[in-house]
Design a protein around this motif. Sequence first.
Motif, short mmCIF file in Angstrom:
data_model
loop_
_atom_site.label_atom_id
_atom_site.label_comp_id
_atom_site.label_asym_id
_atom_site.label_seq_id
_atom_site.Cartn_x
_atom_site.Cartn_y
_atom_site.Cartn_z
N UNK A 126 -107.86 45.06 -3.65
CA UNK A 126 -107.36 44.40 -2.45
C UNK A 126 -107.81 42.94 -2.40
N UNK A 127 -109.05 42.68 -2.79
CA UNK A 127 -109.54 41.30 -2.81
C UNK A 127 -108.85 40.50 -3.91
N UNK A 128 -108.62 41.12 -5.05
CA UNK A 128 -107.93 40.43 -6.15
C UNK A 128 -106.50 40.09 -5.76
N UNK A 129 -105.88 40.97 -4.97
CA UNK A 129 -104.50 40.73 -4.54
C UNK A 129 -104.40 39.50 -3.65
N UNK A 130 -105.48 39.19 -2.94
CA UNK A 130 -105.47 38.04 -2.05
C UNK A 130 -106.04 36.80 -2.72
N UNK A 131 -107.15 36.98 -3.46
CA UNK A 131 -107.86 35.83 -4.02
C UNK A 131 -107.68 35.58 -5.50
N UNK A 132 -106.98 36.47 -6.20
CA UNK A 132 -106.76 36.27 -7.63
C UNK A 132 -107.81 36.92 -8.51
N UNK A 133 -107.74 36.64 -9.80
CA UNK A 133 -108.60 37.29 -10.78
C UNK A 133 -110.08 37.04 -10.54
N UNK A 134 -110.44 35.78 -10.24
CA UNK A 134 -111.85 35.46 -10.03
C UNK A 134 -112.41 36.23 -8.84
N UNK A 135 -111.62 36.36 -7.80
CA UNK A 135 -112.06 37.12 -6.63
C UNK A 135 -112.26 38.59 -6.98
N UNK A 136 -111.39 39.12 -7.84
CA UNK A 136 -111.54 40.51 -8.26
C UNK A 136 -112.82 40.75 -9.03
N UNK A 137 -113.13 39.84 -9.95
CA UNK A 137 -114.36 39.98 -10.74
C UNK A 137 -115.60 39.80 -9.85
N UNK A 138 -115.53 38.83 -8.94
CA UNK A 138 -116.67 38.60 -8.04
C UNK A 138 -116.88 39.80 -7.12
N UNK A 139 -115.79 40.41 -6.66
CA UNK A 139 -115.91 41.61 -5.83
C UNK A 139 -116.56 42.75 -6.62
N UNK A 140 -116.19 42.86 -7.90
CA UNK A 140 -116.82 43.88 -8.75
C UNK A 140 -118.31 43.61 -8.90
N UNK A 141 -118.68 42.33 -9.03
CA UNK A 141 -120.09 41.97 -9.13
C UNK A 141 -120.83 42.32 -7.84
N UNK A 142 -120.16 42.12 -6.70
CA UNK A 142 -120.78 42.50 -5.43
C UNK A 142 -121.01 43.99 -5.33
N UNK A 143 -120.05 44.78 -5.78
CA UNK A 143 -120.21 46.23 -5.78
C UNK A 143 -121.38 46.65 -6.67
N UNK A 144 -121.51 46.01 -7.82
CA UNK A 144 -122.62 46.31 -8.73
C UNK A 144 -123.96 45.93 -8.10
N UNK A 145 -123.97 44.85 -7.35
CA UNK A 145 -125.20 44.46 -6.65
C UNK A 145 -125.60 45.53 -5.64
N UNK A 146 -124.61 46.06 -4.93
CA UNK A 146 -124.89 47.15 -4.00
C UNK A 146 -125.48 48.35 -4.71
N UNK A 147 -124.93 48.68 -5.88
CA UNK A 147 -125.47 49.80 -6.66
C UNK A 147 -126.90 49.52 -7.11
N UNK A 148 -127.20 48.26 -7.42
CA UNK A 148 -128.56 47.90 -7.81
C UNK A 148 -129.53 48.16 -6.66
N UNK A 149 -129.09 47.83 -5.44
CA UNK A 149 -129.94 48.09 -4.27
C UNK A 149 -130.13 49.59 -4.08
#
Length: 214
Positions: free
Chosen positions: A29-52
């Motif tokens: 959903x984020x990639x659909x609005x913000x493009x490829x970079x937003x999609x990758x950054x959103x994935x990085x955010x999800x991974x950060x949550x998993x790290x926590x």
Amino acid sequence: MELSIVLGFLVAVFLVSIVPGPDMLFIVANAAVGGRRAGVVAAAGMSTGLAVHTVAAALGLGALIQAAPQVLNGVRIAGAAFLLYLAYLTWRASRQEVGSVEPDVELPRRTLRRTYLLATLTNLANPKVILFFLAFVPQFLSTGAGSWPVTVQLLVLGAIFIAVGFPVDASAGLLAGSLTSKFLGAGGKVRRRLERVSAGVFAALAARLATDVR
């Protein structure tokens, strides 16, 4: 840790990661609005949550959650409210004409930093992630003689989970962003429609979270 356990965990994590779930829907959903970079950054955010979640499990916070299940209810409600807020912001952005600025409406910029923070908070606010992590990862712990300390094992398994899951999520974000870029050439109407679809995804995730009672 035994090599066979690590290999089994790698296979299990890969199978779990490729199955579309709320996290992947959020990334798309984020990639659909913000493009490829937003999609990758959103994935990085999800991974950060998993790290926590990994660090929390290693520190024994899972025992606190099991002893006080009402904590999860609070997290669930907060997560649903947060996703509804994202749905509102995205829907409001879709109502603005491309190139126009309404004097009485100030829309927040969808920066990569903002996308990263929202993805991290969304992952942290999902109690299903907490429950899944606490139920799934401990199955691969070794308890025999000569085994690593449980804290170390949890940290290692969590790191493996992120190392496998992030490329899968990032690929989904890149693919969704690439497809979106091709469609955007049709004009602003396409972007507004994509934003409304994304708002619908956020709202649906919020509804699922709010009504998912254990």
